[in-house]
Design an enzyme around this catalytic site. Sequence first.
Site, PDB file in Angstrom:
ATOM      1  N   ILE A 290       0.838  -1.212   0.000  1.00  0.00           N
ATOM      2  CA  ILE A 290       0.000   0.000   0.000  1.00  0.00           C
ATOM      3  C   ILE A 290       0.866   1.253   0.000  1.00  0.00           C
ATOM      4  O   ILE A 290       1.713   1.418   0.871  1.00  0.00           O
ATOM      5  CB  ILE A 290      -0.916   0.044   1.257  1.00  0.00           C
ATOM      6  CG1 ILE A 290      -1.751  -1.235   1.371  1.00  0.00           C
ATOM      7  CG2 ILE A 290      -1.808   1.269   1.237  1.00  0.00           C
ATOM      8  CD1 ILE A 290      -2.563  -1.314   2.649  1.00  0.00           C
TER       9      ILE A 290
ATOM     10  N   GLU B  66       3.883 -16.839  11.600  1.00  0.00           N
ATOM     11  CA  GLU B  66       5.155 -17.541  11.799  1.00  0.00           C
ATOM     12  C   GLU B  66       4.956 -18.645  12.843  1.00  0.00           C
ATOM     13  O   GLU B  66       4.002 -18.607  13.629  1.00  0.00           O
ATOM     14  CB  GLU B  66       6.190 -16.560  12.385  1.00  0.00           C
ATOM     15  CG  GLU B  66       6.360 -15.277  11.623  1.00  0.00           C
ATOM     16  CD  GLU B  66       7.431 -15.380  10.559  1.00  0.00           C
ATOM     17  OE1 GLU B  66       8.275 -16.272  10.674  1.00  0.00           O
ATOM     18  OE2 GLU B  66       7.384 -14.580   9.611  1.00  0.00           O
TER      19      GLU B  66
ATOM     20  N   LYS C 100       5.367  -0.168  13.122  1.00  0.00           N
ATOM     21  CA  LYS C 100       4.758   0.584  12.019  1.00  0.00           C
ATOM     22  C   LYS C 100       4.033   1.835  12.540  1.00  0.00           C
ATOM     23  O   LYS C 100       4.026   2.887  11.875  1.00  0.00           O
ATOM     24  CB  LYS C 100       3.797  -0.328  11.263  1.00  0.00           C
ATOM     25  CG  LYS C 100       4.536  -1.478  10.570  1.00  0.00           C
ATOM     26  CD  LYS C 100       3.591  -2.584  10.167  1.00  0.00           C
ATOM     27  CE  LYS C 100       4.325  -3.708   9.471  1.00  0.00           C
ATOM     28  NZ  LYS C 100       3.459  -4.878   9.229  1.00  0.00           N
TER      29      LYS C 100
END
Length: 452
Positions: A149, A203, A218
Amino acid sequence: MTERTTAADPAAPNTTKTLKVALLGAGNVGSQVARILLEDADALQARTGARLELSGIAVRNIDAPREVELPRELFTTDASALVRGADIVIELMGGLEPARTLILEAIEHGATVVSGNKALLAADGPSLYEKADAAGVQLSYEAAVAGAIPILRPIRDSLAGDKITRVLGIVNGTTNYILDQMDTTGAQFEDALADAQRLGYAEADPTADVEGHDAAAKAAILASLSFHTRFALENVHCQGISSVTAADIAAAKDAGFVIKLLAIAEKLTLVSDDGVESEAVSVRVHPTLLPREHPLAAVHGAFNAVFIEAENAGELMFYGRGAGGTPTASAVLGDVVSAARRMVLGGPGRTETTTGHVPAVGIEAVSTRYYIGVDAADQPGVLSKIAAVFTDHGVSIETMRQTVHQNGGASSAELRFVTHEASEAALAATVEAIKGLDVINSVTSVLRVEGV
Ligand code: NAP
Protein backbone atom coordinates in the site's frame (compact mmCIF):
# COMPACT_ATOMS: atom_id res chain seq x y z
CA MET A 1 36.85 4.93 -4.12
CA THR A 2 34.77 3.46 -6.95
CA GLU A 3 33.56 5.96 -9.52
CA ARG A 4 29.90 6.73 -8.93
CA THR A 5 27.23 8.31 -11.07
CA THR A 6 26.20 11.87 -10.26
CA ALA A 7 23.19 13.92 -11.25
CA ALA A 8 22.52 14.46 -14.94
CA ASP A 9 23.74 17.65 -16.54
CA PRO A 10 20.57 19.65 -17.30
CA ALA A 11 22.36 21.08 -20.34
CA ALA A 12 22.55 17.60 -21.84
CA PRO A 13 19.03 16.15 -21.33
CA ASN A 14 19.47 13.40 -23.92
CA THR A 15 22.36 11.78 -22.07
CA THR A 16 21.06 8.70 -20.30
CA LYS A 17 22.77 8.15 -16.98
CA THR A 18 23.35 4.72 -15.53
CA LEU A 19 22.57 4.29 -11.84
CA LYS A 20 24.13 1.27 -10.19
CA VAL A 21 21.64 -0.56 -7.97
CA ALA A 22 22.93 -2.92 -5.26
CA LEU A 23 20.41 -5.37 -3.84
CA LEU A 24 21.02 -6.78 -0.36
CA GLY A 25 18.90 -9.94 0.04
CA ALA A 26 17.10 -12.14 -2.48
CA GLY A 27 14.43 -13.74 -0.32
CA ASN A 28 10.65 -13.32 -0.69
CA VAL A 29 10.84 -9.64 -1.54
CA GLY A 30 14.41 -9.21 -2.84
CA SER A 31 14.08 -11.91 -5.51
CA GLN A 32 10.95 -10.20 -6.88
CA VAL A 33 12.67 -6.80 -6.85
CA ALA A 34 15.57 -8.30 -8.85
CA ARG A 35 13.14 -9.86 -11.33
CA ILE A 36 11.31 -6.55 -11.91
CA LEU A 37 14.57 -4.57 -12.24
CA LEU A 38 15.74 -7.01 -14.93
CA GLU A 39 12.43 -7.62 -16.73
CA ASP A 40 11.20 -4.02 -16.71
CA ALA A 41 14.54 -2.28 -17.27
CA ASP A 42 13.30 -0.37 -20.34
CA ALA A 43 10.08 0.79 -18.70
CA LEU A 44 11.99 1.87 -15.59
CA GLN A 45 14.44 3.80 -17.75
CA ALA A 46 11.56 5.56 -19.50
CA ARG A 47 10.07 6.51 -16.13
CA THR A 48 13.24 7.70 -14.46
CA GLY A 49 15.42 9.02 -17.26
CA ALA A 50 18.23 6.75 -16.03
CA ARG A 51 19.30 3.18 -16.72
CA LEU A 52 18.88 1.22 -13.48
CA GLU A 53 21.64 -1.35 -13.63
CA LEU A 54 21.39 -4.18 -11.11
CA SER A 55 25.07 -4.34 -10.19
CA GLY A 56 24.85 -7.27 -7.79
CA ILE A 57 22.82 -9.19 -5.22
CA ALA A 58 24.27 -9.95 -1.79
CA VAL A 59 23.06 -13.07 0.00
CA ARG A 60 24.30 -15.47 2.69
CA ASN A 61 24.31 -18.55 0.50
CA ILE A 62 24.71 -18.18 -3.27
CA ASP A 63 23.41 -21.71 -3.86
CA ALA A 64 20.23 -21.39 -1.80
CA PRO A 65 17.09 -22.28 -3.81
CA ARG A 66 15.20 -19.17 -4.98
CA GLU A 67 11.66 -18.56 -6.20
CA VAL A 68 12.96 -16.61 -9.19
CA GLU A 69 15.70 -17.68 -11.55
CA LEU A 70 18.33 -14.92 -11.55
CA PRO A 71 21.73 -14.70 -13.30
CA ARG A 72 24.25 -16.48 -11.05
CA GLU A 73 27.00 -13.95 -11.83
CA LEU A 74 25.00 -11.23 -10.06
CA PHE A 75 25.27 -12.99 -6.70
CA THR A 76 27.93 -12.24 -4.10
CA THR A 77 28.48 -12.80 -0.40
CA ASP A 78 30.53 -9.58 -0.13
CA ALA A 79 27.72 -7.13 0.63
CA SER A 80 30.11 -4.43 1.75
CA ALA A 81 31.99 -4.28 -1.57
CA LEU A 82 28.68 -4.17 -3.44
CA VAL A 83 27.44 -1.25 -1.34
CA ARG A 84 30.63 0.77 -1.91
CA GLY A 85 30.12 0.84 -5.67
CA ALA A 86 26.40 1.65 -5.71
CA ASP A 87 24.27 4.72 -6.37
CA ILE A 88 21.16 3.11 -4.91
CA VAL A 89 21.26 0.41 -2.20
CA ILE A 90 18.14 -1.68 -1.64
CA GLU A 91 18.28 -3.38 1.76
CA LEU A 92 15.96 -6.42 1.92
CA MET A 93 17.87 -8.68 4.30
CA GLY A 94 15.81 -7.93 7.39
CA GLY A 95 17.08 -8.05 10.98
CA LEU A 96 19.26 -5.52 12.76
CA GLU A 97 22.75 -6.61 11.72
CA PRO A 98 24.44 -6.56 9.28
CA ALA A 99 21.60 -4.49 7.74
CA ARG A 100 22.33 -1.45 9.96
CA THR A 101 26.08 -1.45 9.25
CA LEU A 102 25.53 -1.83 5.52
CA ILE A 103 22.96 0.99 5.44
CA LEU A 104 25.41 3.24 7.31
CA GLU A 105 28.13 2.29 4.85
CA ALA A 106 25.82 3.16 1.95
CA ILE A 107 24.98 6.54 3.50
CA GLU A 108 28.67 7.24 4.09
CA HIS A 109 29.36 6.56 0.41
CA GLY A 110 26.58 8.94 -0.65
CA ALA A 111 24.23 6.25 -1.95
CA THR A 112 20.46 6.53 -1.72
CA VAL A 113 19.01 3.79 0.48
CA VAL A 114 15.68 1.98 0.07
CA SER A 115 14.69 -0.47 2.80
CA GLY A 116 11.67 -2.48 3.94
CA ASN A 117 13.16 -3.26 7.33
CA LYS A 118 10.59 -2.10 9.88
CA ALA A 119 12.39 -3.89 12.72
CA LEU A 120 15.57 -1.88 12.10
CA LEU A 121 13.69 1.38 11.53
CA ALA A 122 11.75 0.89 14.78
CA ALA A 123 14.94 0.14 16.70
CA ASP A 124 17.19 2.72 15.12
CA GLY A 125 15.18 4.85 12.67
CA PRO A 126 15.83 8.30 14.18
CA SER A 127 19.61 7.85 14.15
CA LEU A 128 19.61 6.45 10.60
CA TYR A 129 17.42 9.32 9.31
CA GLU A 130 19.73 11.84 10.98
CA LYS A 131 22.81 10.29 9.40
CA ALA A 132 21.11 10.27 5.98
CA ASP A 133 20.05 13.92 6.44
CA ALA A 134 23.56 14.92 7.47
CA ALA A 135 25.02 13.17 4.41
CA GLY A 136 22.36 14.70 2.14
CA VAL A 137 21.12 11.32 0.93
CA GLN A 138 17.64 9.88 0.81
CA LEU A 139 16.51 6.95 2.99
CA SER A 140 13.07 5.67 1.98
CA TYR A 141 11.09 2.76 3.33
CA GLU A 142 7.60 2.60 1.81
CA ALA A 143 7.63 -1.23 2.05
CA ALA A 144 8.15 -1.13 5.82
CA VAL A 145 4.52 -0.16 6.52
CA ALA A 146 1.54 -2.00 5.04
CA GLY A 147 3.50 -3.82 2.29
CA ALA A 148 2.20 -2.89 -1.14
CA ILE A 149 0.00 0.00 0.00
CA PRO A 150 1.40 3.40 -0.97
CA ILE A 151 0.93 5.09 2.40
CA LEU A 152 4.18 6.77 3.47
CA ARG A 153 4.65 8.85 0.30
CA PRO A 154 1.00 10.04 0.38
CA ILE A 155 1.47 11.09 4.01
CA ARG A 156 4.87 12.70 3.35
CA ASP A 157 4.16 14.29 -0.04
CA SER A 158 0.47 14.35 -1.02
CA LEU A 159 -0.70 15.45 2.43
CA ALA A 160 2.27 17.76 3.07
CA GLY A 161 -0.02 20.79 2.64
CA ASP A 162 -2.59 19.52 5.12
CA LYS A 163 -2.65 18.73 8.84
CA ILE A 164 -3.24 15.12 9.80
CA THR A 165 -5.21 14.74 13.01
CA ARG A 166 -5.56 10.97 13.31
CA VAL A 167 -4.32 7.76 11.68
CA LEU A 168 -6.00 4.40 12.30
CA GLY A 169 -4.27 1.46 10.65
CA ILE A 170 -4.77 -2.26 10.24
CA VAL A 171 -1.07 -2.82 9.56
CA ASN A 172 -0.58 -6.45 10.56
CA GLY A 173 -2.16 -9.04 8.26
CA THR A 174 -1.64 -11.96 10.65
CA THR A 175 -3.67 -10.47 13.46
CA ASN A 176 -6.34 -9.20 11.07
CA TYR A 177 -6.67 -12.71 9.66
CA ILE A 178 -7.00 -14.20 13.17
CA LEU A 179 -9.56 -11.65 14.38
CA ASP A 180 -11.50 -11.93 11.11
CA GLN A 181 -11.65 -15.72 11.46
CA MET A 182 -12.84 -15.36 15.05
CA ASP A 183 -15.50 -12.88 13.90
CA THR A 184 -16.77 -14.89 10.92
CA THR A 185 -16.54 -18.46 12.31
CA GLY A 186 -16.76 -17.97 16.09
CA ALA A 187 -13.34 -19.67 16.49
CA GLN A 188 -11.27 -19.26 19.65
CA PHE A 189 -7.98 -17.33 19.39
CA GLU A 190 -5.81 -20.50 19.57
CA ASP A 191 -7.73 -22.21 16.73
CA ALA A 192 -7.65 -19.13 14.48
CA LEU A 193 -3.90 -18.77 15.14
CA ALA A 194 -3.28 -22.43 14.23
CA ASP A 195 -5.27 -21.87 11.03
CA ALA A 196 -3.17 -18.77 10.19
CA GLN A 197 0.02 -20.79 10.78
CA ARG A 198 -1.22 -23.61 8.53
CA LEU A 199 -1.90 -21.11 5.73
CA GLY A 200 1.48 -19.39 6.14
CA TYR A 201 -0.01 -16.10 7.43
CA ALA A 202 1.61 -16.56 10.85
CA GLU A 203 5.15 -17.54 11.80
CA ALA A 204 5.90 -20.64 13.91
CA ASP A 205 6.74 -18.11 16.67
CA PRO A 206 3.87 -15.62 16.27
CA THR A 207 4.86 -13.36 19.20
CA ALA A 208 5.89 -10.30 17.15
CA ASP A 209 2.54 -10.30 15.38
CA VAL A 210 0.03 -11.37 18.05
CA GLU A 211 1.57 -9.28 20.84
CA GLY A 212 1.41 -6.18 18.61
CA HIS A 213 5.19 -5.54 18.34
CA ASP A 214 5.19 -5.54 14.52
CA ALA A 215 2.23 -3.13 14.46
CA ALA A 216 3.93 -0.93 17.09
CA ALA A 217 7.02 -0.55 14.86
CA LYS A 218 4.76 0.58 12.02
CA ALA A 219 2.76 2.88 14.32
CA ALA A 220 5.99 4.71 15.25
CA ILE A 221 6.79 5.24 11.55
CA LEU A 222 3.24 6.41 10.70
CA ALA A 223 3.17 8.80 13.67
CA SER A 224 6.59 10.25 12.83
CA LEU A 225 5.63 11.11 9.25
CA SER A 226 2.10 12.25 10.13
CA PHE A 227 3.14 14.63 12.91
CA HIS A 228 6.57 15.75 11.63
CA THR A 229 8.24 14.56 14.82
CA ARG A 230 10.37 11.46 15.30
CA PHE A 231 8.67 8.95 17.56
CA ALA A 232 10.51 5.85 18.71
CA LEU A 233 9.18 2.43 19.70
CA GLU A 234 9.26 3.35 23.40
CA ASN A 235 6.67 6.08 22.68
CA VAL A 236 4.17 3.44 21.52
CA HIS A 237 1.74 1.87 24.02
CA CYS A 238 1.39 -1.74 22.86
CA GLN A 239 -1.19 -4.42 23.63
CA GLY A 240 -1.69 -7.53 21.48
CA ILE A 241 -4.66 -9.76 20.76
CA SER A 242 -3.78 -12.98 22.61
CA SER A 243 -6.27 -12.27 25.40
CA VAL A 244 -9.22 -11.51 23.07
CA THR A 245 -11.74 -14.33 23.46
CA ALA A 246 -14.48 -15.73 21.23
CA ALA A 247 -16.92 -14.40 23.85
CA ASP A 248 -15.52 -10.85 23.44
CA ILE A 249 -15.90 -11.08 19.67
CA ALA A 250 -19.46 -12.43 19.96
CA ALA A 251 -20.49 -9.75 22.44
CA ALA A 252 -18.93 -7.02 20.31
CA LYS A 253 -20.75 -8.37 17.25
CA ASP A 254 -24.00 -8.45 19.17
CA ALA A 255 -23.54 -4.77 20.04
CA GLY A 256 -22.76 -3.78 16.42
CA PHE A 257 -18.96 -3.75 16.66
CA VAL A 258 -16.04 -5.67 15.20
CA ILE A 259 -12.73 -6.09 17.05
CA LYS A 260 -9.59 -5.07 15.10
CA LEU A 261 -5.97 -4.62 16.15
CA LEU A 262 -5.38 -0.96 15.34
CA ALA A 263 -2.21 1.11 15.16
CA ILE A 264 -3.36 4.57 16.20
CA ALA A 265 -1.53 7.89 16.00
CA GLU A 266 -3.63 10.77 17.18
CA LYS A 267 -3.15 14.44 17.95
CA LEU A 268 -4.55 15.40 21.36
CA THR A 269 -5.13 18.78 22.93
CA LEU A 270 -4.07 18.71 26.56
CA VAL A 271 -5.32 21.27 29.07
CA SER A 272 -3.14 21.96 32.09
CA ASP A 273 -4.57 22.61 35.58
CA ASP A 274 -4.31 26.36 34.93
CA GLY A 275 -6.22 26.03 31.64
CA VAL A 276 -3.29 26.30 29.20
CA GLU A 277 -3.77 24.21 26.05
CA SER A 278 -0.95 22.29 24.39
CA GLU A 279 -0.69 19.70 21.65
CA ALA A 280 0.62 16.16 22.09
CA VAL A 281 0.48 12.89 20.19
CA SER A 282 -0.68 9.51 21.43
CA VAL A 283 0.77 6.52 19.56
CA ARG A 284 -0.71 3.16 20.48
CA VAL A 285 -1.56 -0.35 19.36
CA HIS A 286 -4.39 -2.28 20.97
CA PRO A 287 -7.43 -4.42 20.15
CA THR A 288 -10.23 -1.95 19.41
CA LEU A 289 -13.98 -2.14 18.97
CA LEU A 290 -15.01 -0.45 15.72
CA PRO A 291 -18.60 0.12 14.58
CA ARG A 292 -19.38 -2.45 11.87
CA GLU A 293 -20.17 0.35 9.40
CA HIS A 294 -16.68 1.92 9.78
CA PRO A 295 -14.62 1.50 6.54
CA LEU A 296 -11.90 -0.40 8.46
CA ALA A 297 -14.48 -2.97 9.61
CA ALA A 298 -14.72 -4.16 5.98
CA VAL A 299 -11.01 -5.10 5.86
CA HIS A 300 -11.03 -8.89 5.90
CA GLY A 301 -8.47 -11.69 5.94
CA ALA A 302 -4.80 -10.74 5.82
CA PHE A 303 -5.44 -7.40 4.06
CA ASN A 304 -4.17 -4.10 5.48
CA ALA A 305 -5.70 -0.63 5.42
CA VAL A 306 -4.87 2.79 6.78
CA PHE A 307 -7.59 5.35 7.53
CA ILE A 308 -6.44 8.96 7.78
CA GLU A 309 -8.28 12.00 9.08
CA ALA A 310 -6.85 15.34 7.96
CA GLU A 311 -8.08 18.88 8.60
CA ASN A 312 -8.70 19.74 4.94
CA ALA A 313 -8.81 16.41 3.08
CA GLY A 314 -11.24 14.91 5.59
CA GLU A 315 -11.27 11.11 5.68
CA LEU A 316 -9.05 9.01 3.40
CA MET A 317 -8.61 5.25 3.25
CA PHE A 318 -5.75 3.23 1.70
CA TYR A 319 -6.34 -0.50 1.26
CA GLY A 320 -4.33 -3.42 -0.13
CA ARG A 321 -1.97 -6.29 0.50
CA GLY A 322 0.23 -5.80 3.52
CA ALA A 323 2.76 -8.52 2.67
CA GLY A 324 3.93 -10.97 0.03
CA GLY A 325 7.04 -10.90 -2.16
CA THR A 326 5.57 -9.36 -5.31
CA PRO A 327 3.19 -6.84 -3.69
CA THR A 328 5.96 -5.63 -1.36
CA ALA A 329 8.39 -5.41 -4.31
CA SER A 330 5.97 -2.93 -5.90
CA ALA A 331 6.44 -0.56 -2.95
CA VAL A 332 10.23 -1.01 -3.06
CA LEU A 333 10.34 -0.22 -6.80
CA GLY A 334 8.22 2.89 -6.19
CA ASP A 335 10.91 4.16 -3.83
CA VAL A 336 13.67 3.22 -6.29
CA VAL A 337 11.99 5.09 -9.17
CA SER A 338 11.35 8.12 -7.00
CA ALA A 339 14.99 8.11 -5.84
CA ALA A 340 16.30 7.70 -9.40
CA ARG A 341 14.15 10.60 -10.63
CA ARG A 342 15.55 12.85 -7.93
CA MET A 343 19.10 11.75 -8.74
CA VAL A 344 18.56 12.53 -12.41
CA LEU A 345 17.25 15.97 -11.51
CA GLY A 346 20.02 16.50 -8.98
CA GLY A 347 20.07 16.04 -5.21
CA PRO A 348 17.80 14.17 -2.83
CA GLY A 349 15.36 17.06 -2.41
CA ARG A 350 13.38 17.59 0.79
CA THR A 351 11.68 14.44 1.99
CA GLU A 352 10.64 13.92 5.59
CA THR A 353 10.31 16.98 7.81
CA THR A 354 10.81 16.91 11.57
CA THR A 355 9.82 20.42 12.53
CA GLY A 356 6.65 19.43 14.42
CA HIS A 357 8.24 18.94 17.87
CA VAL A 358 5.01 17.58 19.37
CA PRO A 359 5.63 15.53 22.52
CA ALA A 360 4.41 11.95 22.76
CA VAL A 361 2.06 11.29 25.65
CA GLY A 362 1.34 8.04 27.47
CA ILE A 363 -1.90 6.11 27.21
CA GLU A 364 -3.10 7.77 30.47
CA ALA A 365 -3.69 11.02 28.53
CA VAL A 366 -6.15 9.35 26.16
CA SER A 367 -9.92 9.45 26.58
CA THR A 368 -11.97 6.87 24.69
CA ARG A 369 -15.09 4.83 25.07
CA TYR A 370 -14.53 1.43 26.68
CA TYR A 371 -16.01 -2.01 26.48
CA ILE A 372 -15.87 -3.93 29.78
CA GLY A 373 -16.83 -7.58 30.26
CA VAL A 374 -17.66 -8.79 33.78
CA ASP A 375 -18.45 -12.23 35.16
CA ALA A 376 -20.73 -11.74 38.19
CA ALA A 377 -22.97 -13.66 40.58
CA ASP A 378 -26.52 -14.04 39.24
CA GLN A 379 -28.38 -12.47 42.15
CA PRO A 380 -30.56 -9.42 42.79
CA GLY A 381 -28.78 -6.09 43.32
CA VAL A 382 -25.60 -6.94 41.34
CA LEU A 383 -26.32 -4.50 38.58
CA SER A 384 -27.04 -1.61 40.92
CA LYS A 385 -23.78 -2.25 42.83
CA ILE A 386 -21.76 -2.14 39.58
CA ALA A 387 -23.66 0.88 38.27
CA ALA A 388 -22.88 2.71 41.52
CA VAL A 389 -19.14 2.10 40.98
CA PHE A 390 -19.32 3.58 37.48
CA THR A 391 -21.19 6.63 38.82
CA ASP A 392 -18.75 7.11 41.73
CA HIS A 393 -15.86 7.33 39.25
CA GLY A 394 -17.62 9.64 36.81
CA VAL A 395 -17.81 7.02 34.03
CA SER A 396 -21.20 6.85 32.36
CA ILE A 397 -22.61 3.67 30.82
CA GLU A 398 -23.92 3.87 27.26
CA THR A 399 -25.15 0.28 26.83
CA MET A 400 -25.30 -2.86 28.95
CA ARG A 401 -26.02 -6.46 27.95
CA GLN A 402 -26.54 -9.40 30.25
CA THR A 403 -26.36 -13.15 29.53
CA VAL A 404 -27.07 -15.69 32.27
CA HIS A 405 -25.07 -18.96 32.25
CA GLN A 406 -26.20 -22.10 34.09
CA ASN A 407 -23.29 -24.13 35.49
CA GLY A 408 -24.95 -27.23 36.97
CA GLY A 409 -27.07 -25.92 39.86
CA ALA A 410 -25.35 -22.51 40.07
CA SER A 411 -25.75 -19.64 37.65
CA SER A 412 -23.60 -16.64 36.80
CA ALA A 413 -24.23 -13.49 34.84
CA GLU A 414 -22.01 -12.22 32.04
CA LEU A 415 -22.35 -8.43 31.89
CA ARG A 416 -20.96 -6.36 29.04
CA PHE A 417 -20.83 -2.58 29.24
CA VAL A 418 -19.94 0.05 26.65
CA THR A 419 -19.16 3.39 28.30
CA HIS A 420 -19.30 6.96 27.10
CA GLU A 421 -15.90 8.64 26.68
CA ALA A 422 -13.80 8.37 29.83
CA SER A 423 -10.19 8.97 30.76
CA GLU A 424 -7.80 6.05 31.13
CA ALA A 425 -7.33 6.96 34.81
CA ALA A 426 -11.08 7.01 35.56
CA LEU A 427 -11.53 3.74 33.71
CA ALA A 428 -8.65 2.02 35.51
CA ALA A 429 -10.02 3.13 38.90
CA THR A 430 -13.51 1.91 37.93
CA VAL A 431 -12.21 -1.51 36.88
CA GLU A 432 -10.22 -1.87 40.13
CA ALA A 433 -13.29 -0.97 42.20
CA ILE A 434 -15.51 -3.40 40.25
CA LYS A 435 -12.97 -6.18 40.85
CA GLY A 436 -13.25 -5.48 44.59
CA LEU A 437 -17.05 -6.00 44.73
CA ASP A 438 -18.08 -9.21 46.53
CA VAL A 439 -20.56 -10.09 43.75
CA ILE A 440 -17.86 -10.13 41.02
CA ASN A 441 -16.11 -13.34 39.89
CA SER A 442 -13.80 -11.57 37.41
CA VAL A 443 -13.42 -8.70 34.97
CA THR A 444 -13.03 -10.68 31.73
CA SER A 445 -12.08 -7.90 29.31
CA VAL A 446 -11.36 -4.21 28.99
CA LEU A 447 -11.09 -2.97 25.39
CA ARG A 448 -11.18 0.46 23.79
CA VAL A 449 -13.82 1.60 21.29
CA GLU A 450 -12.83 3.90 18.39
CA GLY A 451 -14.30 5.26 15.19
CA VAL A 452 -17.64 6.52 16.55
P1 NAP B 1 13.74 -13.30 3.55
O1 NAP B 1 12.87 -14.07 2.62
O2 NAP B 1 14.12 -13.90 4.86
O3 NAP B 1 15.11 -12.95 2.75
C1 NAP B 1 16.23 -12.41 3.38
C2 NAP B 1 17.36 -12.35 2.34
O4 NAP B 1 18.47 -11.66 2.93
C3 NAP B 1 17.87 -13.72 1.90
O5 NAP B 1 18.15 -13.72 0.53
C4 NAP B 1 19.16 -13.90 2.72
O6 NAP B 1 20.17 -14.65 2.06
C5 NAP B 1 19.63 -12.48 2.84
N1 NAP B 1 20.41 -12.29 4.07
C6 NAP B 1 19.98 -12.39 5.35
N2 NAP B 1 20.99 -12.18 6.20
C7 NAP B 1 22.10 -11.96 5.44
C8 NAP B 1 23.47 -11.70 5.73
N3 NAP B 1 23.89 -11.65 6.98
N4 NAP B 1 24.31 -11.50 4.69
C9 NAP B 1 23.89 -11.59 3.40
N5 NAP B 1 22.60 -11.83 3.06
C10 NAP B 1 21.72 -12.03 4.07
O7 NAP B 1 13.12 -11.87 3.87
P2 NAP B 1 11.91 -11.12 3.12
O8 NAP B 1 10.61 -11.73 3.50
O9 NAP B 1 12.24 -10.97 1.67
O10 NAP B 1 11.96 -9.69 3.83
C11 NAP B 1 12.99 -8.77 3.56
C12 NAP B 1 12.70 -7.46 4.29
O11 NAP B 1 11.50 -6.90 3.81
C13 NAP B 1 12.56 -7.60 5.80
O12 NAP B 1 13.10 -6.48 6.44
C14 NAP B 1 11.05 -7.63 6.01
O13 NAP B 1 10.65 -7.17 7.27
C15 NAP B 1 10.61 -6.68 4.92
N6 NAP B 1 9.22 -6.91 4.48
C16 NAP B 1 8.86 -8.15 4.07
C17 NAP B 1 7.55 -8.37 3.65
C18 NAP B 1 7.11 -9.73 3.16
O14 NAP B 1 5.96 -9.88 2.79
N7 NAP B 1 7.98 -10.72 3.14
C19 NAP B 1 6.62 -7.30 3.69
C20 NAP B 1 7.04 -6.02 4.09
C21 NAP B 1 8.35 -5.84 4.49
P3 NAP B 1 19.98 -16.21 1.67
O15 NAP B 1 18.99 -16.21 0.56
O16 NAP B 1 21.32 -16.65 1.22
O17 NAP B 1 19.50 -16.86 2.92
